[in-house]
Write a protein that holds these residues in place. Structure first.
Motif, mmCIF file in Angstrom:
data_model
loop_
_atom_site.group_PDB
_atom_site.id
_atom_site.type_symbol
_atom_site.label_atom_id
_atom_site.label_comp_id
_atom_site.label_asym_id
_atom_site.label_seq_id
_atom_site.Cartn_x
_atom_site.Cartn_y
_atom_site.Cartn_z
ATOM 1 N N GLU A 24 0.827 -1.216 0.000
ATOM 2 C CA GLU A 24 0.000 0.000 0.000
ATOM 3 C C GLU A 24 0.857 1.260 0.000
ATOM 4 O O GLU A 24 0.533 2.244 -0.671
ATOM 5 N N ASP A 25 1.954 1.245 0.738
ATOM 6 C CA ASP A 25 2.791 2.438 0.868
ATOM 7 C C ASP A 25 3.429 2.871 -0.440
ATOM 8 O O ASP A 25 3.945 3.997 -0.528
ATOM 9 N N ARG A 59 -6.225 -5.386 -2.840
ATOM 10 C CA ARG A 59 -6.633 -4.911 -1.514
ATOM 11 C C ARG A 59 -7.699 -5.848 -0.954
ATOM 12 O O ARG A 59 -8.619 -6.263 -1.646
ATOM 13 N N GLY A 60 -7.537 -6.222 0.319
ATOM 14 C CA GLY A 60 -8.460 -7.159 0.936
ATOM 15 C C GLY A 60 -8.131 -8.602 0.642
ATOM 16 O O GLY A 60 -8.938 -9.494 0.923
ATOM 17 N N SER A 61 -6.962 -8.837 0.055
ATOM 18 C CA SER A 61 -6.539 -10.204 -0.231
ATOM 19 C C SER A 61 -5.175 -10.443 0.410
ATOM 20 O O SER A 61 -4.532 -9.522 0.929
ATOM 21 N N LEU A 62 -4.699 -11.668 0.301
ATOM 22 C CA LEU A 62 -3.419 -11.973 0.922
ATOM 23 C C LEU A 62 -2.254 -11.305 0.206
ATOM 24 O O LEU A 62 -1.144 -11.269 0.727
ATOM 25 N N PHE A 63 -2.466 -10.745 -1.002
ATOM 26 C CA PHE A 63 -1.408 -9.971 -1.644
ATOM 27 C C PHE A 63 -1.000 -8.771 -0.785
ATOM 28 O O PHE A 63 0.143 -8.338 -0.824
ATOM 29 N N MET A 64 -1.964 -8.225 -0.018
ATOM 30 C CA MET A 64 -1.696 -7.022 0.752
ATOM 31 C C MET A 64 -1.963 -7.186 2.239
ATOM 32 O O MET A 64 -1.598 -6.301 3.013
ATOM 33 N N ASP A 65 -2.580 -8.260 2.652
ATOM 34 C CA ASP A 65 -2.927 -8.480 4.057
ATOM 35 C C ASP A 65 -2.067 -9.612 4.604
ATOM 36 O O ASP A 65 -2.259 -10.779 4.253
ATOM 37 N N ALA A 66 -1.129 -9.273 5.472
ATOM 38 C CA ALA A 66 -0.177 -10.269 5.993
ATOM 39 C C ALA A 66 -0.883 -11.353 6.799
ATOM 40 O O ALA A 66 -0.474 -12.524 6.761
ATOM 41 N N ASN A 67 -1.918 -10.979 7.538
ATOM 42 C CA ASN A 67 -2.609 -11.989 8.349
ATOM 43 C C ASN A 67 -3.336 -13.005 7.479
ATOM 44 O O ASN A 67 -3.316 -14.215 7.766
ATOM 45 N N LEU A 68 -3.977 -12.536 6.397
ATOM 46 C CA LEU A 68 -4.602 -13.459 5.461
ATOM 47 C C LEU A 68 -3.561 -14.363 4.804
ATOM 48 O O LEU A 68 -3.796 -15.555 4.591
ATOM 49 N N ASP A 101 13.701 6.338 -5.985
ATOM 50 C CA ASP A 101 12.777 6.707 -4.900
ATOM 51 C C ASP A 101 11.756 5.594 -4.658
ATOM 52 O O ASP A 101 11.438 5.260 -3.508
ATOM 53 N N TYR A 102 11.226 5.030 -5.751
ATOM 54 C CA TYR A 102 10.231 3.972 -5.600
ATOM 55 C C TYR A 102 10.835 2.761 -4.892
ATOM 56 O O TYR A 102 10.213 2.188 -3.988
ATOM 57 N N CYS A 103 12.026 2.363 -5.291
ATOM 58 C CA CYS A 103 12.647 1.181 -4.693
ATOM 59 C C CYS A 103 12.907 1.385 -3.201
ATOM 60 O O CYS A 103 12.714 0.469 -2.399
ATOM 61 N N LEU A 110 8.525 -3.185 2.607
ATOM 62 C CA LEU A 110 8.676 -4.639 2.645
ATOM 63 C C LEU A 110 9.342 -5.079 3.942
ATOM 64 O O LEU A 110 8.922 -6.065 4.574
ATOM 65 N N ALA A 111 10.372 -4.365 4.371
ATOM 66 C CA ALA A 111 11.046 -4.710 5.626
ATOM 67 C C ALA A 111 10.088 -4.603 6.802
ATOM 68 O O ALA A 111 10.121 -5.437 7.724
ATOM 69 N N ALA A 112 9.219 -3.591 6.779
ATOM 70 C CA ALA A 112 8.233 -3.446 7.856
ATOM 71 C C ALA A 112 7.254 -4.614 7.849
ATOM 72 O O ALA A 112 6.850 -5.120 8.911
ATOM 73 N N LEU A 113 6.861 -5.069 6.645
ATOM 74 C CA LEU A 113 5.961 -6.220 6.549
ATOM 75 C C LEU A 113 6.631 -7.482 7.080
ATOM 76 O O LEU A 113 6.027 -8.247 7.843
ATOM 77 N N VAL A 114 7.861 -7.710 6.695
ATOM 78 C CA VAL A 114 8.604 -8.885 7.175
ATOM 79 C C VAL A 114 8.685 -8.873 8.698
ATOM 80 O O VAL A 114 8.559 -9.915 9.355
ATOM 81 N N ALA A 115 8.857 -7.691 9.273
ATOM 82 C CA ALA A 115 9.001 -7.574 10.728
ATOM 83 C C ALA A 115 7.727 -7.959 11.472
ATOM 84 O O ALA A 115 7.786 -8.271 12.671
#
Length: 339
Positions: A24-25, A59-68, A101-103, A110-115
């Motif tokens: 999302e970010d 959005r609303g799928s496991l592509f973007m929701d870590a818990n799913l 900038d995008y990378c 991504l690092a925040a998601l992994v954490a």
């Protein structure tokens, strides 16, 4: 080297190395290229520049929701996933400053998601390949500061081929950091030129163009001398390296007979030895295709990949099918130094 990844304990069990995420970010952070996600009448549309992907729910799928994602991983028996960039947003052909900038934004997110699930996820950095100096800098930052465990690059990295000497510094950085590079294609015509308008029909870009691009990548890495110049480099290619298993004989013959082949390449077994250096995920969809691949490549360098939640996710019992490849994946991802 002291990195966040060095303190993590990964859950034992099957490892999936082919699992893309959408973050999302990163929306709206590549200038006129977006990316942007809209929804009309319950149908999501993902926009990257002038390219639109319809009918895939992000959005609303496991592509973007870590818990799913974790819930589905548990259902399928996947212990660990290596999370990787979305191929639609490599941005290898846009202005370098936008890509840089995008990378950075992508890899921070991504690092925040992994954490959020450090025992279940590892992350692979997206790199601005059109600027090799910046790609080296971002790879080093991603590994040493963010704790990501490798990098991702497209098969068509901007204005240069993978064997261009300008990339030697990037390959050397991978070796210096002791992390793998994953190579995966993107459909042409998103942020760069469209190679063949016919491939826009019937999803042929995903079916045939991907296989073509992966095969070309194998040829460039071997024939172009990348593996010879960087003997400690670990490269993993998606989808079994495209048509590599099928065209193995022609590649091997060319290495001996064609005028561009080096003296080292012409030696008996030289092509085969270099091919055995490469790693491949086994996301190839058919048992006989996998058997053909196995007959020509190093089976200790095969790893399990699902394209998790994608249109072509591998069916079957992941717990059992991935078991034979778990040790290989953990070796490739250097999981031993995280435990």
């Amino acid at each position: 080297m002291s990195t966040p990844s060095a303190t993590r304990n990964l859950r034992p069990g099957p490892v999936d190395v082919h699992a893309h995420v959408v973050l999302e970010d990163t929306f709206g952070t590549a200038g006129p290229h977006g990316p942007r996600l809209d929804e009309q009448a319950g149908v999501q549309e993902f926009h990257v520049g002038a390219y639109t992907l319809c009918g895939v729910r992000y959005r609303g799928s496991l592509f973007m929701d870590a818990n799913l994602r974790i819930e589905r991983m548990d259902v399928h028996g996947i212990a660990v996933q290596a999370l990787s960039p979305n191929p639609l947003t490599y941005f290898h052909h846009v202005d370098a400053s936008l890509a840089i900038d995008y990378c950075r934004r992508h890899n921070d997110s991504l690092a925040a998601l992994v954490a959020t699930h450090p025992d279940r996820f590892v992350g692979l950095a997206q790199l601005p390949a059109q600027d090799p100096d910046a790609a080296c800098e971002e790879l080093r930052r991603s590994v040493e500061e963010l704790g990501l465990v490798g990098g991702y690059i497209g098969t068509d990295p901007g204005p240069r081929a993978l064997d261009d000497a300008a990339f030697d510094q990037l390959w050397s950085t991978y070796v210096d950091l002791d992390v793998p590079v994953f190579v995966h294609p993107a459909p042409s015509g998103i942020d760069g030129p469209l190679r063949d308008f016919r491939l826009r029909r019937f999803d042929l870009d995903l079916i045939l163009e991907f296989a073509y691009e992966e095969s070309v990548a194998v040829a460039q890495l071997i024939f172009g001398g990348v593996l010879h110049r960087h003997p400690e480099l670990d490269v993993c290619l998606s989808h079994g390296g495209g048509a590599t298993g099928y065209v193995f004989g022609r590649m091997a013959k060319a290495a001996k007979k064609r005028p561009w082949a080096s003296a080292e390449m012409r030696a008996d077994g030289a092509f085969e030895a270099l091919l055995n250096r490469l790693w491949f995920d086994i996301h190839v969809h058919a048992d006989d295709s996998l058997a053909l691949l196995k007959s020509h490549v190093n089976n200790d360098h095969l790893v399990f990949g699902t394209n998790f939640a994608g249109w072509d996710q591998q069916p079957g019992n992941v717990r059992e099918e991935a078991r034979a490849y778990t040790d290989n994946a953990r070796k490739l991802l250097r999981a031993g130094r995280m435990q």
